[in-house]
Write an enzyme that holds these catalytic residues in place. Structure first.
Site, PDB file in Angstrom:
ATOM      1  N   CYS A   8       7.763 -14.658  69.881  1.00  0.00           N
ATOM      2  CA  CYS A   8       7.384 -13.339  69.620  1.00  0.00           C
ATOM      3  C   CYS A   8       7.976 -12.228  70.425  1.00  0.00           C
ATOM      4  O   CYS A   8       8.349 -12.519  71.787  1.00  0.00           O
ATOM      5  CB  CYS A   8       5.721 -13.419  70.253  1.00  0.00           C
ATOM      6  SG  CYS A   8       4.957 -11.906  69.812  1.00  0.00           S
ATOM      7  N   ASP A  48     -11.061 -10.420  53.467  1.00  0.00           N
ATOM      8  CA  ASP A  48     -10.859  -9.285  54.455  1.00  0.00           C
ATOM      9  C   ASP A  48     -11.783  -8.219  54.371  1.00  0.00           C
ATOM     10  O   ASP A  48     -11.649  -7.226  54.718  1.00  0.00           O
ATOM     11  CB  ASP A  48      -9.521  -8.867  54.467  1.00  0.00           C
ATOM     12  CG  ASP A  48      -8.723 -10.056  54.726  1.00  0.00           C
ATOM     13  OD1 ASP A  48      -8.961 -10.938  55.704  1.00  0.00           O
ATOM     14  OD2 ASP A  48      -7.333  -9.703  54.801  1.00  0.00           O
ATOM     15  N   CYS A  95       5.222 -28.493  69.860  1.00  0.00           N
ATOM     16  CA  CYS A  95       5.906 -27.433  69.335  1.00  0.00           C
ATOM     17  C   CYS A  95       5.453 -26.074  69.837  1.00  0.00           C
ATOM     18  O   CYS A  95       4.130 -25.923  69.803  1.00  0.00           O
ATOM     19  CB  CYS A  95       6.067 -27.277  67.962  1.00  0.00           C
ATOM     20  SG  CYS A  95       7.126 -26.202  67.195  1.00  0.00           S
TER      21      CYS A  95
END
Length: 390
Positions: A217, A153, A210
């Site tokens: 969310c 990252d 799925c």
């Protein structure tokens, strides 16, 4: 006179195959749960990245748009790169208490990757050691050292597509990498290297029909399969966003004060995910079963002390207070909460942005109190009427 080392371009295919097998073992010895190798062709990802940016889905994360398409071109990031060694490190801690924290609105929910030590430096150091071990082997075989560079990252690179190409898993509809054995509870890291190592075979997607992550969310941030509008995502709102959290999302955040795991919690692939072997990723005592009022009372010195070495520290004390203020506004009415909010509002550690969220929380608490008092009056009136009829 010492014999000169041979150039890397002269390594034969058999030696590269053997080196690839060995580096995966070395990676596991360093604590990586899985190691895979990818080529550097991400050309298919470039139009996807540009379309995502054009929609503004990156929000305030301007670094996602910086450097042009370098994010999809590892050889521009580290000249000479021919392969990317991708690694996975599991982080799911024991005693996660997902349900306990999410069901009790007086407790703080912190994304499970953030309860322990920050993973960036740890993984980068281990990737560096992996590169050194590869160079040691090359030297012993009579070859020049490689040119490698570790990333966790820490640079513009599309780590998830690379991990997918390296066979670490497939991209789920929540945009995270899913592994059949490990679910999605893991960190990713990369070692860019100038060796034409044999690449691994990607695994087939297994999400099928799925859509549990999309439906779960809280803020409808997964706007389409594989596409997340970061501006709606609770992880973005609580971590990346610098200013005020949009009012329309505050109630939906519940008690989530740093990140969100909902899309991972409902994923059936995560049902058998292994616990981490790294004790540094275990949730700290100060963050385990922590109630919102107690966390809200941390002054900046205490915040910096108790989050030292933690990813939480990056948001700073003011955004920490901002996030908790929202959660307190969503908590059941409590005189203790009202008192904590009023006292914090008067402290010298808050600015206008934090005060805005405190005022919002106080208004929510007062509304809840008024509603409770009205309900109590109705109940008393009914009880009084019943007693007269008796």
């Amino acid at each position: 006179m010492a014999e000169s080392l041979k150039p890397l371009t002269s390594i034969d295919a058999a030696s590269l195959q053997q080196l690839a097998r060995q580096l995966k073992l070395w990676g596991q010895e360093l604590g990586f749960a899985q190691v895979g190798i990818s080529d550097i062709d991400l050309s298919v990802e470039e139009p996807k990245l540009q379309a995502w940016l054009d929609q503004g889905y990156h929000g305030e994360m301007s670094y996602m748009a910086n450097h042009g398409m370098m994010r999809a071109r590892p050889h521009e990031l580290h000249p000479g790169t021919q392969r990317v060694i991708c690694v996975r490190m599991d982080y799911l801690p024991p005693n996660t208490m997902f349900a306990t924290h999410l069901r009790d609105p007086n407790l703080a929910y912190i994304s499970r990757y953030a309860g322990g030590r920050d993973y960036h430096k740890m993984m980068r150091n281990r990737l560096k050691k992996l590169g050194q071990r590869i160079d040691q082997e090359l030297t012993e075989l009579g070859y020049n050292k490689s040119h490698s560079r570790p990333f966790v990252d820490s640079a513009p690179i599309l780590e998830r597509p690379l991990a997918e190409k390296a066979g670490l898993g497939w991209t789920g509809k929540h945009s995270l990498i899913l592994n059949q054995q490990a679910g999605s509870w893991f960190f990713l890291g990369e070692l860019l290297i100038d060796l034409p190592l044999p690449v691994d075979i990607p695994v087939a997607e297994q999400c099928n029909t799925c859509v549990a992550c999309i439906k779960s969310c809280p803020t409808d941030a997964i706007v389409a399969p594989y596409t997340v509008d970061a501006r709606r995502c609770i992880s973005y709102l609580t971590i990346e966003l610098q200013g005020a959290i949009p009012v329309e999302f505050r109630e939906l955040m519940g008690n989530r004060i740093y990140g969100c795991d909902d899309c991972q919690l409902v994923c059936p692939v995560n049902s058998q995910a292994p616990l981490t072997q790294e004790s540094d990723f275990h949730t700290r005592d100060s963050l385990s079963k922590a109630d919102l009022v107690s966390l809200f009372q941390w002054d900046e010195a205490k915040f910096l002390s108790l989050t030292e070495g933690s990813p939480i520290r990056r948001i700073g004390h003011k955004r920490w207070l901002r996030n908790i203020a929202v959660a307190l506004g969503n908590a059941p009415q409590s005189e203790c909460i009202v008192s904590a909010l009023e006292q914090r509002k008067l402290s010298a550690e808050v600015d206008d942005m934090v005060i805005e969220h405190i005022d919002w929380a106080l208004a929510r608490q007062q509304l809840s109190l008024s509603s409770s008092r009205k309900t109590a009056r109705v109940i008393r009136a009914v009880e009084k009427g019943l007693s007269r009829d008796a």
